[in-house]
Design an enzyme around this catalytic site. Sequence first.
Site, mmCIF file in Angstrom:
data_model
loop_
_atom_site.group_PDB
_atom_site.id
_atom_site.type_symbol
_atom_site.label_atom_id
_atom_site.label_comp_id
_atom_site.label_asym_id
_atom_site.label_seq_id
_atom_site.Cartn_x
_atom_site.Cartn_y
_atom_site.Cartn_z
ATOM 1 N N HIS A 1 0.786 -1.447 -0.033
ATOM 2 C CA HIS A 1 0.233 0.277 0.053
ATOM 3 C C HIS A 1 1.219 1.735 0.581
ATOM 4 C CE1 HIS A 1 -2.816 2.918 0.713
ATOM 5 N NE2 HIS A 1 -2.090 3.564 1.813
ATOM 6 N N HIS B 1 1.150 4.712 -2.902
ATOM 7 C CA HIS B 1 1.464 6.679 -2.195
ATOM 8 C C HIS B 1 3.338 6.974 -2.950
ATOM 9 C CE1 HIS B 1 -1.234 7.723 0.657
ATOM 10 N NE2 HIS B 1 -0.889 5.952 1.274
ATOM 11 N N GLU C 1 -5.690 9.543 -0.459
ATOM 12 C CA GLU C 1 -5.518 7.324 -0.232
ATOM 13 C C GLU C 1 -7.393 7.244 -1.120
ATOM 14 O OE1 GLU C 1 -4.555 6.004 1.019
ATOM 15 O OE2 GLU C 1 -3.973 6.471 2.989
ATOM 16 N N SER D 1 -4.118 0.124 -4.434
ATOM 17 C CA SER D 1 -3.422 -1.072 -3.987
ATOM 18 C C SER D 1 -4.565 -1.828 -3.218
ATOM 19 C CB SER D 1 -2.485 -0.580 -2.784
ATOM 20 O OG SER D 1 -3.421 0.193 -1.495
HETATM 21 N N1 HBI Z 1 1.112 7.449 9.487
HETATM 22 N N2 HBI Z 1 2.756 5.397 8.386
HETATM 23 C C1 HBI Z 1 1.724 6.339 8.770
HETATM 24 N N3 HBI Z 1 1.218 6.900 7.201
HETATM 25 C C2 HBI Z 1 -0.574 7.550 7.664
HETATM 26 O O1 HBI Z 1 -1.242 7.826 6.500
HETATM 27 C C3 HBI Z 1 -0.252 7.890 8.521
HETATM 28 C C4 HBI Z 1 -0.098 7.613 9.986
HETATM 29 N N4 HBI Z 1 0.036 8.787 11.423
HETATM 30 C C5 HBI Z 1 -0.963 9.645 11.156
HETATM 31 C C6 HBI Z 1 -2.287 9.704 9.739
HETATM 32 N N5 HBI Z 1 -1.585 8.859 8.829
HETATM 33 C C7 HBI Z 1 -3.400 10.379 9.853
HETATM 34 O O2 HBI Z 1 -3.906 10.532 10.699
HETATM 35 C C8 HBI Z 1 -3.507 11.308 8.920
HETATM 36 O O3 HBI Z 1 -3.281 11.658 7.357
HETATM 37 C C9 HBI Z 1 -4.041 12.845 9.383
HETATM 38 FE FE FE Z 2 -2.245 5.214 2.468
#
Ligand code: HBI
Ligand code: FE
Length: 289
Positions: free
Chosen positions: A130, A135, A176, A195
């Site tokens: 993913h 991304h 997303e 994904s």
């Molecule tokens: N941590 N590894 C990871 N990937 C994420 O997409 C992610 C995160 N921590 C917080 C978060 N996304 C969301 O809280 C924010 O996009 C708002």
């Molecule tokens: Fe993601």
Amino acid sequence: MTDAAGVNRYRNAPRRADWTIDQDWRSYSAEEHDRWDRLHARALRVLEGRACAEFLEAASRLRLSEGGIPDMGRLSDRLEAMTGWRVVPVAGLVPDEIFFDHLANRRFPAGAFIRPESQFDYLEEPDIFHDIFGHVPLLADPVYADFMQAYGRGGLRAMRRGMLRQLARLYWYTVEFGLIEAPGGLRIFGAGILSSAAESVFALEDPSPNRIAFDLERVMRTEYVIDDFQQSYFVIESFPALRATCAQDFGPIYDRLATGPTFAPGEVLPTDRVLHRGSMARFLARGRA
Ligand code: HBI
Ligand code: FE
């Protein structure tokens, strides 16, 4: 992290203050490399003509299909030469503040573990397929690369304003689960769709979900579900338009968002520019709409 089956062997890996860990690329088994290759091959078959051109072009430039799970260090060297972004290994979800700080400094935190065979089609937490396949390609696009950095900077401000929930909705419905209007019709750019082979078909072709033109404030008032396909997808006009929208000062927007309505995931408003009015069939059948 939902990890009762012990599928994430990085869960207890020693981590630095910024939550990064060592990817330890040599520790992936032959089965895990093969699993990446199968996920990758299936995704590319499904995404031809469905993913936006920027994604497909960048995925090929980054050579994500060299064979097996990418080594994040080597991948980062290629990506950094294109847009200055790097990919850093983490064990799973990291705290919001850490996440935003990485993005604001052009580092994308990517889960290092790969989903087990038993969750080949779907898992809730972000794995390396993913995070890297979904991304990373668009981070090689200069316009998208700027937008993601702006999101990271905005995240730190939103936290101080108590507007994290609203900003997270923007991330959800673009990064997303976003769609984009392309010359040949709607295309996918959201990593959560890219994904997932099943959601890639659903998001574009199923009559169930709404497809609505993106509007920043409207999206920031729209709740989302995390355990099913989306009831509404929002469609951006272009990446430059998205970057411009998110380059503005969100202060006055946050002032307005402090009051007023919140919308349900499947709701359609009289002010929406509706590209497709969803039948909601899938969600009605599941008692969710
Ligand atoms: N941590 N590894 C990871 N990937 C994420 O997409 C992610 C995160 N921590 C917080 C978060 N996304 C969301 O809280 C924010 O996009 C708002
Ligand atoms: Fe993601």
